[in-house]
Design a protein around this motif. Structure first.
Motif, PDB file in Angstrom:
ATOM      1  N   ASN A  93       0.788  -1.232   0.000  1.00 39.64           N
ATOM      2  CA  ASN A  93       0.000   0.000   0.000  1.00 39.64           C
ATOM      3  C   ASN A  93       0.821   1.284   0.000  1.00 39.64           C
ATOM      4  OD1 ASN A  93      -2.828  -0.996   0.099  1.00 39.64           O
ATOM      5  ND2 ASN A  93      -2.044  -2.022   1.926  1.00 39.64           N
ATOM      6  N   TYR A  94       2.138   1.162   0.159  1.00 37.75           N
ATOM      7  CA  TYR A  94       2.990   2.355   0.222  1.00 37.75           C
ATOM      8  C   TYR A  94       4.204   2.174  -0.679  1.00 37.75           C
ATOM      9  CZ  TYR A  94       0.158   3.479   4.277  1.00 37.75           C
ATOM     10  OH  TYR A  94      -0.895   3.751   5.112  1.00 37.75           O
ATOM     11  N   SER A  95       4.162   2.738  -1.864  1.00 39.18           N
ATOM     12  CA  SER A  95       5.264   2.559  -2.815  1.00 39.18           C
ATOM     13  C   SER A  95       6.575   3.135  -2.281  1.00 39.18           C
ATOM     14  CB  SER A  95       4.921   3.199  -4.160  1.00 39.18           C
ATOM     15  OG  SER A  95       4.651   4.574  -3.996  1.00 39.18           O
ATOM     16  N   GLN A  96       6.491   4.187  -1.450  1.00 41.10           N
ATOM     17  CA  GLN A  96       7.717   4.813  -0.935  1.00 41.10           C
ATOM     18  C   GLN A  96       8.464   3.919   0.061  1.00 41.10           C
ATOM     19  OE1 GLN A  96       4.599   5.749  -0.368  1.00 41.10           O
ATOM     20  NE2 GLN A  96       4.342   6.908   1.520  1.00 41.10           N
ATOM     21  N   TYR A  97       7.804   2.862   0.547  1.00 39.24           N
ATOM     22  CA  TYR A  97       8.464   1.937   1.469  1.00 39.24           C
ATOM     23  C   TYR A  97       9.021   0.710   0.754  1.00 39.24           C
ATOM     24  CZ  TYR A  97       6.609   4.681   5.267  1.00 39.24           C
ATOM     25  OH  TYR A  97       6.344   5.711   6.120  1.00 39.24           O
ATOM     26  N   GLN A  98       8.874   0.647  -0.536  1.00 42.79           N
ATOM     27  CA  GLN A  98       9.310  -0.523  -1.292  1.00 42.79           C
ATOM     28  C   GLN A  98      10.724  -0.323  -1.823  1.00 42.79           C
ATOM     29  OE1 GLN A  98       6.331  -1.178  -4.293  1.00 42.79           O
ATOM     30  NE2 GLN A  98       4.699  -1.497  -2.802  1.00 42.79           N
ATOM     31  N   THR A  99      11.572  -1.278  -1.497  1.00 43.13           N
ATOM     32  CA  THR A  99      12.942  -1.249  -2.000  1.00 43.13           C
ATOM     33  C   THR A  99      13.442  -2.683  -2.124  1.00 43.13           C
ATOM     34  OG1 THR A  99      15.106  -0.198  -1.729  1.00 43.13           O
ATOM     35  CG2 THR A  99      14.135  -1.145   0.241  1.00 43.13           C
ATOM     36  N   GLU A 100      14.467  -2.848  -2.938  1.00 41.75           N
ATOM     37  CA  GLU A 100      15.094  -4.167  -3.078  1.00 41.75           C
ATOM     38  C   GLU A 100      16.592  -3.947  -3.156  1.00 41.75           C
ATOM     39  OE1 GLU A 100      13.104  -7.500  -5.194  1.00 41.75           O
ATOM     40  OE2 GLU A 100      14.825  -7.288  -6.542  1.00 41.75           O
ATOM     41  N   LEU A 101      17.332  -4.740  -2.415  1.00 34.83           N
ATOM     42  CA  LEU A 101      18.778  -4.567  -2.347  1.00 34.83           C
ATOM     43  C   LEU A 101      19.455  -5.927  -2.411  1.00 34.83           C
ATOM     44  CD1 LEU A 101      21.110  -2.553  -1.885  1.00 34.83           C
ATOM     45  CD2 LEU A 101      20.737  -2.818   0.566  1.00 34.83           C
ATOM     46  N   ARG A 102      20.359  -6.073  -3.374  1.00 38.21           N
ATOM     47  CA  ARG A 102      21.129  -7.310  -3.514  1.00 38.21           C
ATOM     48  C   ARG A 102      22.355  -7.263  -2.612  1.00 38.21           C
ATOM     49  NH1 ARG A 102      18.300 -11.395  -5.852  1.00 38.21           N
ATOM     50  NH2 ARG A 102      16.878 -10.462  -7.354  1.00 38.21           N
ATOM     51  N   ASN A 103      22.686  -8.384  -2.012  1.00 33.18           N
ATOM     52  CA  ASN A 103      23.836  -8.507  -1.113  1.00 33.18           C
ATOM     53  C   ASN A 103      23.888  -7.387  -0.073  1.00 33.18           C
ATOM     54  OD1 ASN A 103      24.872 -10.859  -2.471  1.00 33.18           O
ATOM     55  ND2 ASN A 103      25.435  -9.467  -4.132  1.00 33.18           N
ATOM     56  N   PRO A 104      22.805  -7.214   0.684  1.00 30.33           N
ATOM     57  CA  PRO A 104      22.772  -6.130   1.669  1.00 30.33           C
ATOM     58  C   PRO A 104      23.764  -6.363   2.804  1.00 30.33           C
ATOM     59  CG  PRO A 104      20.951  -7.624   2.017  1.00 30.33           C
ATOM     60  CD  PRO A 104      21.631  -8.073   0.763  1.00 30.33           C
ATOM     61  N   LEU A 105      24.091  -5.284   3.482  1.00 30.04           N
ATOM     62  CA  LEU A 105      24.943  -5.354   4.663  1.00 30.04           C
ATOM     63  C   LEU A 105      24.029  -5.234   5.877  1.00 30.04           C
ATOM     64  CD1 LEU A 105      27.810  -5.361   5.909  1.00 30.04           C
ATOM     65  CD2 LEU A 105      27.775  -2.867   5.704  1.00 30.04           C
ATOM     66  N   TYR A 106      24.024  -6.270   6.713  1.00 30.76           N
ATOM     67  CA  TYR A 106      23.235  -6.267   7.947  1.00 30.76           C
ATOM     68  C   TYR A 106      24.186  -6.082   9.116  1.00 30.76           C
ATOM     69  CZ  TYR A 106      19.675  -8.579   5.029  1.00 30.76           C
ATOM     70  OH  TYR A 106      18.771  -8.900   4.042  1.00 30.76           O
ATOM     71  N   GLU A 107      23.908  -5.103   9.976  1.00 31.50           N
ATOM     72  CA  GLU A 107      24.758  -4.858  11.137  1.00 31.50           C
ATOM     73  C   GLU A 107      23.915  -4.565  12.364  1.00 31.50           C
ATOM     74  OE1 GLU A 107      28.787  -2.712   9.863  1.00 31.50           O
ATOM     75  OE2 GLU A 107      27.010  -1.592   9.260  1.00 31.50           O
ATOM     76  N   VAL A 108      24.404  -5.034  13.509  1.00 30.70           N
ATOM     77  CA  VAL A 108      23.821  -4.633  14.787  1.00 30.70           C
ATOM     78  C   VAL A 108      24.421  -3.268  15.111  1.00 30.70           C
ATOM     79  CG1 VAL A 108      23.659  -5.144  17.250  1.00 30.70           C
ATOM     80  CG2 VAL A 108      23.568  -7.007  15.587  1.00 30.70           C
ATOM     81  N   THR A 109      23.576  -2.266  15.314  1.00 22.52           N
ATOM     82  CA  THR A 109      24.088  -0.914  15.603  1.00 22.52           C
ATOM     83  C   THR A 109      24.041  -0.583  17.087  1.00 22.52           C
ATOM     84  OG1 THR A 109      21.901   0.021  15.156  1.00 22.52           O
ATOM     85  CG2 THR A 109      23.478  -0.021  13.320  1.00 22.52           C
ATOM     86  N   ALA A 110      23.221  -1.306  17.838  1.00 15.85           N
ATOM     87  CA  ALA A 110      23.146  -1.094  19.287  1.00 15.85           C
ATOM     88  C   ALA A 110      22.599  -2.358  19.933  1.00 15.85           C
ATOM     89  CB  ALA A 110      22.260   0.094  19.622  1.00 15.85           C
TER      90      ALA A 110
END
Length: 200
Positions: free
Chosen positions: A111-128
């Protein structure tokens, strides 16, 4: 008179020694032969979140990776509590997110196009990492319903590995004890339910 001045000066010096300092918490060395780097702060670390970017540990990876469905609306952040503003929980419920080692996709937020994204090989990190409910609230000013006193909450950032920039959508993730995944969009809090355990 000289005697009184001398006593006052000694008292002033003692007071300065007792009250002075850099404002940093005092530290206790763990052992007489240990290096200064092995000092323990007397201020309880659990009062505040540990803010440090680290890779996901294997247990968090195993929990975090998969296909997730937005299960329920939990409420709104205390900093901005206006249920009339979008996104409304009703329009997120049932939508899906894909979180894999080689792919992040929020295209399932229909329902919200502005929240749609796709990312290949993303970087996942714990920030806190927050070791209890109080430290989490101090840092984020968010009440997660049913968060227990000693729950460990990890904030997870998703970013582009080449630019190191976070995903260009307003989505934040919090893993609670590797048992719950919380999504915050704008100031709206959702609980997610894993519908697929796909690792890659």
């Amino acid at each position: 008179m000289k005697k009184v001045l001398g006593v006052l000066m000694v008292l002033s010096f003692i007071l300065l020694l007792g009250c002075g300092g850099s404002g940093k918490p005092a530290t206790d060395t763990q052992g007489s032969g240990e290096s200064p780097s092995k000092q323990v702060t007397t201020q309880q670390n659990s009062e505040y979140c540990t803010v440090e970017r680290t890779s996901l540990d294997s247990e968090t990876e195993n929990y975090f990776y998969g296909t997730w469905e937005v299960e329920k609306l939990l409420g709104f952040a205390n900093s901005y509590n206006d249920a009339s503003e979008y996104p409304t929980g009703q329009k997120f419920i049932g939508d899906e997110l894909i979180i894999k080692k080689d792919l992040f996709s929020s295209k399932g937020i229909k329902n919200y196009s502005q929240y749609q994204t796709e990312l290949r090989n993303p970087l996942y990190e714990v920030t806190a990492t927050c070791n209890n409910k109080d430290s989490f609230y101090r840092s984020y000013k968010i009440d997660i319903p049913d968060l227990n006193k000693n729950d460990v909450v990890k904030a997870i950032d998703v970013s582009n590995p080449s630019t190191k920039m976070s995903i260009p959508v307003s989505l934040s993730f919090f893993v609670v004890n590797n048992e719950r995944l919380i999504l915050i969009s704008e100031a709206t809090i959702f609980e997610l339910k894993k519908i697929s355990d796909t690792m890659n």
